[in-house]
Design an enzyme around this catalytic site. Structure first.
Site, PDB file in Angstrom:
ATOM      1  N   LYS A 161       0.592  -1.069  -0.076  1.00 61.15           N
ATOM      2  CA  LYS A 161      -0.417  -0.092   0.121  1.00 61.15           C
ATOM      3  C   LYS A 161       1.060   1.276  -0.026  1.00 61.15           C
ATOM      4  CE  LYS A 161      -4.287  -0.661   2.204  1.00 61.15           C
ATOM      5  NZ  LYS A 161      -4.851  -0.320   2.974  1.00 61.15           N
ATOM      6  N   ALA A 196      -3.789   1.980   9.668  1.00 66.14           N
ATOM      7  CA  ALA A 196      -5.379   2.788   8.986  1.00 66.14           C
ATOM      8  C   ALA A 196      -5.478   3.615  10.078  1.00 66.14           C
ATOM      9  CB  ALA A 196      -6.263   0.940  10.354  1.00 66.14           C
ATOM     10  N   ASP A 229      -9.894   4.362   1.533  1.00 65.54           N
ATOM     11  CA  ASP A 229      -9.752   3.609   3.364  1.00 65.54           C
ATOM     12  C   ASP A 229     -10.627   4.596   3.864  1.00 65.54           C
ATOM     13  OD1 ASP A 229      -8.918   0.662   3.107  1.00 65.54           O
ATOM     14  OD2 ASP A 229      -6.967   1.677   3.226  1.00 65.54           O
TER      15      ASP A 229
HETATM   16  P1  ATR Z   1      -2.535  -0.957  10.764  1.00 64.41           P
HETATM   17  O1  ATR Z   1      -1.505  -0.830   9.176  1.00 64.41           O
HETATM   18  O2  ATR Z   1      -3.248  -2.078  10.387  1.00 64.41           O
HETATM   19  O3  ATR Z   1      -3.208  -0.231  11.264  1.00 64.41           O
HETATM   20  P2  ATR Z   1       0.096  -1.732  12.280  1.00 64.41           P
HETATM   21  O4  ATR Z   1       0.950  -0.920  11.907  1.00 64.41           O
HETATM   22  O5  ATR Z   1       0.666  -2.830  12.194  1.00 64.41           O
HETATM   23  O6  ATR Z   1      -1.340  -1.839  11.326  1.00 64.41           O
HETATM   24  O7  ATR Z   1      -0.882  -1.009  13.209  1.00 64.41           O
HETATM   25  C1  ATR Z   1      -1.454  -1.384  14.787  1.00 64.41           C
HETATM   26  C2  ATR Z   1      -1.435  -1.055  15.960  1.00 64.41           C
HETATM   27  O8  ATR Z   1      -1.967  -1.853  16.547  1.00 64.41           O
HETATM   28  C3  ATR Z   1      -0.377  -0.331  16.361  1.00 64.41           C
HETATM   29  O9  ATR Z   1      -1.123   1.077  17.372  1.00 64.41           O
HETATM   30  C4  ATR Z   1      -0.125  -0.566  17.364  1.00 64.41           C
HETATM   31  O10 ATR Z   1       0.825  -0.230  18.485  1.00 64.41           O
HETATM   32  P3  ATR Z   1       1.850   0.253  18.644  1.00 64.41           P
HETATM   33  O11 ATR Z   1       2.634   0.689  17.330  1.00 64.41           O
HETATM   34  O12 ATR Z   1       2.718   0.279  20.043  1.00 64.41           O
HETATM   35  O13 ATR Z   1       2.646  -1.419  17.686  1.00 64.41           O
HETATM   36  C5  ATR Z   1      -1.219  -1.650  17.930  1.00 64.41           C
HETATM   37  N1  ATR Z   1      -0.946  -2.555  18.441  1.00 64.41           N
HETATM   38  C6  ATR Z   1      -0.465  -4.343  18.452  1.00 64.41           C
HETATM   39  N2  ATR Z   1      -0.879  -4.715  19.702  1.00 64.41           N
HETATM   40  C7  ATR Z   1      -0.812  -4.460  20.465  1.00 64.41           C
HETATM   41  C8  ATR Z   1      -0.874  -4.243  21.982  1.00 64.41           C
HETATM   42  N3  ATR Z   1      -0.620  -5.622  22.281  1.00 64.41           N
HETATM   43  N4  ATR Z   1      -1.164  -3.374  22.943  1.00 64.41           N
HETATM   44  C9  ATR Z   1      -0.970  -2.075  22.611  1.00 64.41           C
HETATM   45  N5  ATR Z   1      -1.241  -1.733  21.142  1.00 64.41           N
HETATM   46  C10 ATR Z   1      -0.823  -2.219  20.291  1.00 64.41           C
END
Ligand code: ATR
Length: 280
Positions: free
Chosen positions: A73, A139, A110
């Site tokens: 993307k 996202a 999106d």
């Molecule tokens: P996407 O593109 O789908 O948003 P991503 O860039 O991997 O995917 O982002 C995932 C989001 O979920 C991030 O905000 C991530 O927080 P971090 O930036 O700290 O990684 C959050 N996230 C994933 N697992 C988490 C957890 N166990 N606790 C808190 N936040 C989490």
């Protein structure tokens, strides 16, 4: 391949790796069938190293456009000739058009899908108060861009990794107020819209453990996750009397503009579409 064939039967698809999980072929296939359109929409497994070649080859094979998903993307922007303002702002594209003049056009729907989902499934006034956004990944970028576009007065943003929220604030401006992840519950005072963009609550992931004590029952709460449809967050918010909107509608609405551009018919995003996607 002769022009005759490609002119008559438009092809589109979704480009990603992996791609087998994508719901897009099912969704576009449903709409093609529903509107009696002679076209095809296929999953295309494409590795990063092949992306450029594939984007040059697809139009020659009769493809009129494509959706793009993980991990392409962001990369696809540098390969496009025309990038819409909203795709540039978000830093990613999900919808491509192979134009007759040979130019590759990249858009991001999106944020549109996110807003349309709320508009069509809740009595939602984005201007009535601040929004709280949990998460600062890809996202979240689309969600924030669209919230600003529809006039949300303030966005309170909290993410486990603080630096990622700080980056979004520096990019999107002063309407973004960054809150520490450990204090996220405190930012819910007076919030009109609460959005979870993290993967917490998704099947196989831990639940989002955020106290909703300070959230008003007038707030609209949404989760971009749609597996499961009713996440723990949505269940808790509904018990408090909040309007809740699941994430499936975002997937359906983001697909509609591409379908219209490629196949010439604006598809309905309705209960029948939703039920088809939820069916096995
Ligand atoms: P996407 O593109 O789908 O948003 P991503 O860039 O991997 O995917 O982002 C995932 C989001 O979920 C991030 O905000 C991530 O927080 P971090 O930036 O700290 O990684 C959050 N996230 C994933 N697992 C988490 C957890 N166990 N606790 C808190 N936040 C989490």
């Amino acid at each position: 391949m002769s022009d005759k064939v490609s002119d008559k039967i438009p092809l589109a698809g979704v480009i990603g790796a992996p791609i087998s999980h994508s719901q897009s072929p099912k969704l576009h296939g449903y709409w093609l069938n529903r509107y009696g359109i002679k076209g095809h929409y296929v999953p295309l497994h494409v590795e990063q190293s092949d992306l450029k070649d594939v984007l040059q080859t697809l139009p020659k094979m009769g493809f009129v456009g494509a959706n793009v998903t993980i991990p392409h993307k962001e990369t696809v922007l540098s390969l496009a000739d025309i990038v819409t303002d909203r795709a540039a702002l978000i830093g990613a594209a999900n919808t491509l058009i192979f134009r007759p003049d040979g130019k590759l056009y990249a858009d991001n729907t999106d944020g549109y899908g996110f807003v349309e989902n709320l508009r069509s499934n809740a009595n939602w006034d984005p201007k009535s108060g601040p929004a709280a956004v949990l998460g600062a990944g890809g996202a979240a970028r689309a969600v924030i861009a669209s919230l600003l576009e529809v006039g949300v007065p303030e966005i309170r943003l909290s993410n486990r990794t603080r630096t990622r929220s700080d980056v979004l604030r520096s990019e999107f401006g002063t309407k973004i107020v960054v809150c520490e992840w450990v204090n996220a519950a405190d930012m819910l005072d007076g919030v009109a819209t609460l959005i979870n963009t993290t993967s917490l609550g998704m099947a196989g992931q831990p639940e989002l453990k955020l106290s909703l004590d300070r959230l008003s029952s007038k707030a609209v709460v949404t989760d971009i996750v749609y597996t499961p449809l009713r996440t723990g967050l949505l269940k808790r918010a509904a018990e408090m009397g909040c309007q809740t909107v699941d994430g499936l509608g975002m997937l359906l609405h983001q697909a509609a503009p591409g379908f219209e551009r490629w196949f010439g018919q604006r598809p309905d995003v309705d209960e029948a579409t939703r039920n088809f996607i939820l069916s096995a």
